[in-house]
Design an enzyme around this catalytic site. Structure first.
Site, PDB file in Angstrom:
ATOM      1  N   SER A   1       0.824  -1.195   0.000  1.00  0.00           N
ATOM      2  CA  SER A   1       0.000   0.000   0.000  1.00  0.00           C
ATOM      3  C   SER A   1       0.861   1.249   0.000  1.00  0.00           C
ATOM      4  CB  SER A   1      -0.942   0.000   1.202  1.00  0.00           C
ATOM      5  OG  SER A   1      -0.488   0.914   2.169  1.00  0.00           O
ATOM      6  N   LYS A   2       0.239   2.314  -0.461  1.00  0.00           N
ATOM      7  CA  LYS A   2       0.940   3.576  -0.571  1.00  0.00           C
ATOM      8  C   LYS A   2       1.446   4.012   0.809  1.00  0.00           C
ATOM      9  CE  LYS A   2       0.273   8.247  -2.186  1.00  0.00           C
ATOM     10  NZ  LYS A   2      -0.613   9.332  -1.814  1.00  0.00           N
TER      11      LYS A   2
END
Ligand code: GLU
Length: 480
Positions: A250-251
């Protein structure tokens, strides 16, 4: 038209390109190209609150950098545009009204407060179909009075939605688990749940390839396809990409953004090649593949159901392989921005630095610290001359350094081969092992016992004057 495979990548413009999104795009591209089909780009921007300036450009440039040329899309056109959902608002409203006619949807005038009042003890809201039972007259009257409304999907209260997914097989979801979700919001914009169906149909998409998060909502979409009398597409849901056994890539962990990988010094071809392997294994187990090889080998049989784990070490290794396979000129081009970040930049021949680094880094961002040492020459411990295996020590250094200096000074051209041959000749002539001369020269030239490249490469990089200067300095240290 009917038999042509058409896939689409339908990202929402969030301002960055998630590697999971890139992988979806890649599989859409590979599948279409493997079947001589068309690959379409559609921008899903109906959530206006999440609008991010410049975000669509990030999508265009990432796909282009990744070598996924789309046949149709907002900036390239095509027969089924517009390819940006916010520009298709009227189309959705028209189809939503048609769906109402067909009984698959209904107007809902409930206020936020009423919806809130439906919240159960677990905090979940489930719409109670209140407005489904309004009379035609009442609906007409409230619409004419300009009351705000949404359009909701009318999900059957009983029954099961079933379909075959190309990867996950038979999927069945009880309608009682699904909600009468909003299809058209009060601002007139469609939700994803509606727009994806209308657009995939109107854009003649034959194969819908997307993440598993849509696996269980697909029966809702099928209800709409069926109500409209449209053919359902083939569904291909892809396993998630994980950071480790429990966390999705995930970012938030700073490890999911395509652009970040590029700025860290991964080459786009290598990233694309690596993410292709996250969930897909070609029959011949190939790893390093060009885009055309991937197109040739791509098939759904090799796509896995299990989550794929992003393996940093493997991604770095593959990137290193791409770097090694470049010509020196190609490598210099991609390496230069990183060479420029080093203290050594401007003081050495860029091509020599590039050649030195090409086989010694896995990602380009390792370059600056690997060459900084060239400029960190100064006081060092003469103990570095002692190397058991090479049979060198300080007293040997005192004896051979003046000879090395003389040999190098005499060279008419200070090239790699000339330096190499003269030092080897010196060893032979004076009865030393090659390693004794080369090790001593390397330490004297760098003040380090670990350097990328040996004495010859170091001398060539430094040039004659600086090499002689450094040997003099090293001799003065030894004679202190
Ligand atoms: N806009 C959706 C997303 O970004 C697309 C999902 C789909 O491919 O249908 O997740």
């Amino acid at each position: 038209m009917e038999n042509i495979v058409r896939t689409r990548f339908a990202p929402s413009p969030t301002g960055f390109m998630h590697l999971g999104g890139m992988r979806t795009a890649l599989y859409c591209y590979l599948y279409a190209k493997a079947h001589n089909g068309k690959f379409v780009l559609r921008i899903e921007d109906t959530d206006q609150e999440r609008f991010v300036e410049g975000a669509t450009e990030v999508i265009y440039s990432s796909l282009k950098e990744g070598g996924m040329t789309y046949d149709e899309g907002p900036d390239v056109g095509g027969d089924y545009g517009p390819y940006v959902q916010s520009q298709r608002k009227d189309i959705y409203l028209k189809y939503a009204k048609e769906l109402i006619e067909k009984g698959g949807a209904y107007y809902c005038f409930c206020t936020k407060e009423r919806i809130e009042s439906l919240r159960d003890e677990n905090g979940n809201v489930r719409y109670d179909k209140h407005c489904l039972h309004l009379s035609k007259e009442e609906i007409e009257r409230r619409l004419a009075a300009g009351e705000p409304y949404v359009i909701r999907q009318n999900i059957p209260e009983h029954g099961v939605g079933e379909y075959e997914d190309a990867i996950y097989g038979h999927i069945s979801v009880d309608y009682s688990e699904l909600e009468d979700g909003v299809l058209i919001k009060s601002d007139g914009m469609p939700t994803y749940n509606f727009a994806n169906v209308v657009d995939d149909h109107l854009m003649h998409i034959t194969h819908v390839i997307r993440g598993t998060e849509y696996l269980s909502s697909t029966p809702k979409y099928n209800l709409m396809y069926d109500a409209f009398g449209w053919e359902r597409p083939v569904y291909i849901h892809l396993p998630p990409i994980m950071k480790d056994a429990t966390r999705k890539l995930s970012k938030r962990y700073g490890d999911a953004n395509f652009d970040d990988f590029v700025s860290k010094g991964y080459v786009p071809e290598a990233i694309i090649n690596y993410i292709a392997l996250l969930g897909w294994c070609p029959k011949d187990n190939s790893e390093k593949m060009t885009m055309s090889e991937m197109i040739e080998k791509f098939s759904l049989d090799g796509v896995s159901k299990s989550p794929a784990i992003f393996d940093d070490a493997k991604c770095r290794w593959l990137n290193g392989e791409y770097l090694k396979a470049m010509t020196d000129e190609e490598f210099l081009k991609v390496a230069l921005p990183f060479i420029k970040k080093s203290k050594a930049y401007g003081k050495y021949d860029d091509m020599l630095l590039a050649r030195l680094m090409k086989t010694r880094v896995e990602i380009l961002s390792e370059i600056p610290e690997k060459i900084d040492f060239l400029e960190e020459f100064g006081e060092y411990d003469p103990q570095l001359f002692c190397h058991k295996k090479m049979k060198t020590d300080e007293s040997l250094a005192k004896t051979v350094l003046p000879m090395i200096r003389e040999t190098l000074e005499k060279l008419p051209s200070f090239t790699h081969d000339a330096i190499h041959d003269s030092l080897i000749a010196l060893a032979t002539e004076k009865g030393y092992k090659n390693g004794q001369i080369l090790w001593t020269a390397r330490v004297a030239l760098t003040g380090k016992d670990v350097t990328p490249g040996g004495a010859v490469e170091m001398a060539e990089l430094l040039g004659k004057d600086r090499s002689l200067e450094r040997i003099d300095f090293s001799l003065s240290l030894l004679n202190k």
